[in-house]
Design an enzyme around this catalytic site. Structure first.
Site, short mmCIF file in Angstrom:
data_model
loop_
_atom_site.label_atom_id
_atom_site.label_comp_id
_atom_site.label_asym_id
_atom_site.label_seq_id
_atom_site.Cartn_x
_atom_site.Cartn_y
_atom_site.Cartn_z
CD GLU A 1 -2.92 0.64 2.29
OE1 GLU A 1 -3.34 -0.26 2.90
OE2 GLU A 1 -3.18 1.83 3.13
CG ASP B 1 -1.58 4.63 3.05
OD1 ASP B 1 -2.34 4.07 2.05
OD2 ASP B 1 -1.53 3.94 4.01
CD GLU C 1 -4.69 7.68 5.69
OE1 GLU C 1 -5.93 7.10 5.85
OE2 GLU C 1 -3.95 7.44 6.69
#
Ligand code: NAG
Ligand code: NAG
Length: 283
Positions: A98, A100, A102
């Site tokens: 993953e 990411d 955010e």
């Protein structure tokens, strides 16, 4: 073989290194809170909302092994404390990979935190957090993830903010075997995102809305994980061979010295048995 930089649609495989100008009507599935996700502008834009009942989210139909993904985002304005707008690549399973982005909202006038992480084979704990050099709620800005066999780079408006390179050691896994999808969601993270739940989401301000547009994926023509990825050799200017050049390296240093607010590699207290290998080994 050269690949013209003109955006082509997925159906026209006129060159093997594919650039997909996304159409949210065709290229994504709304996977959460479907009543709160709205596709606009003939598929060029989408909004996600969050209220007390639920947030919302989408994922790309396509999955790909390596690629460069770009999206323009305009984040929740005003009092957005507790809201988390996520935008990431992820594979499936317990040994997932993953990458990411955010965006952690804040009280009116206070800055957002850009939270990044890289999880390989189910192992994460590689957070870096940043402030931005602009207010991300006023205009759209471009957030990109480059993922090729050599490196992963997070970009904000073309400026690299973080790099995660493939290491020469097997001790640090690199995402290179599992295909990923693009995911995005707007959710309530007020037990985590506001310095451990210090500030709560103000539901009187709901619904909260984040805006997305100009979704673009450059990926490889491939059919199944494990099959050979064909990107037509890429060429020196292809994302497949992209690294950080000297100028961009200066920009990266500028961000890393002025805008970083948390770096796991400097958190000796957290890693009492020693910092993670990628923090201490030169590649
Ligand atoms: C919100 O702003 C305050 C004050 O600048 C800052 O200390 C805090 O880290 C910010 N919170 C988030 C989630 O960015
Ligand atoms: C992938 O490439 C290797 C080396 O060129 C070849 O031996 C192999 O058969 C290829 N695999 C597939 C699935 O095409």
């Amino acid at each position: 073989m050269g690949c013209s930089p003109i955006l082509i649609s997925l159906s026209i495989l006129s060159c093997s290194a594919l650039i997909l100008a996304g159409d949210f009507r065709k290229d994504i599935d709304i996977v959460w809170g479907s009543d709160k996700a709205k596709i606009l502008e003939n598929g060029q834009a989408i909004t996600l909302s969050l209220d007390k009942a639920s947030g919302s989210g989408f994922e790309s139909k396509a999955q790909f092994l390596f690629g460069k993904v770009s999206m323009e985002l305009k984040l929740v304005p005003g009092n957005s404390a507790g809201t988390v707008t996520s935008y990431y690549l992820a594979s499936k399973g317990t040994m997932w990979d993953e990458i990411d982005f955010e965006f952690l909202g804040n009280l009116s006038g206070d800055p957002y935190t850009v939270h990044t992480n890289v999880i390989t084979q189910g192992k994460g704990d590689r957070e870096q957090q940043f402030r931005l050099w602009f207010d991300p709620t006023v205009d759209f800005h471009t957030y990109s993830i480059l993922w090729n066999p050599k490196t992963i780079v997070f970009y904000v408006d073309g400026t690299p903010i973080r790099e995660f390179k493939k290491m020469n050691t097997k001790n640090v896994a690199y995402p290179e075997k599992q295909a990923m999808r693009v995911h995005s969601s707007l959710w309530n993270g007020d037990d985590w995102a506001t310095r451990g739940g210090l500030v709560k989401t103000d539901w009187s301000k709901a619904p909260f809305t984040a805006y997305y547009r100009n979704f673009e994926v450059q990926d490889c023509d491939w059919s199944a994980p494990g099959s050979n990825v064909s990107c037509g050799g890429g060429g020196p200017n292809s994302w497949l061979n992209e690294g950080i050049d000297e100028n961009s390296r200066k920009r990266l240093k500028w961000v890393q010295s002025n805008f970083i607010i948390y770096n796991y590699c400097n958190d000796a207290k957290r890693f009492r048995l020693g910092l993670p290998t990628e923090c201490v080994v030169m590649n």
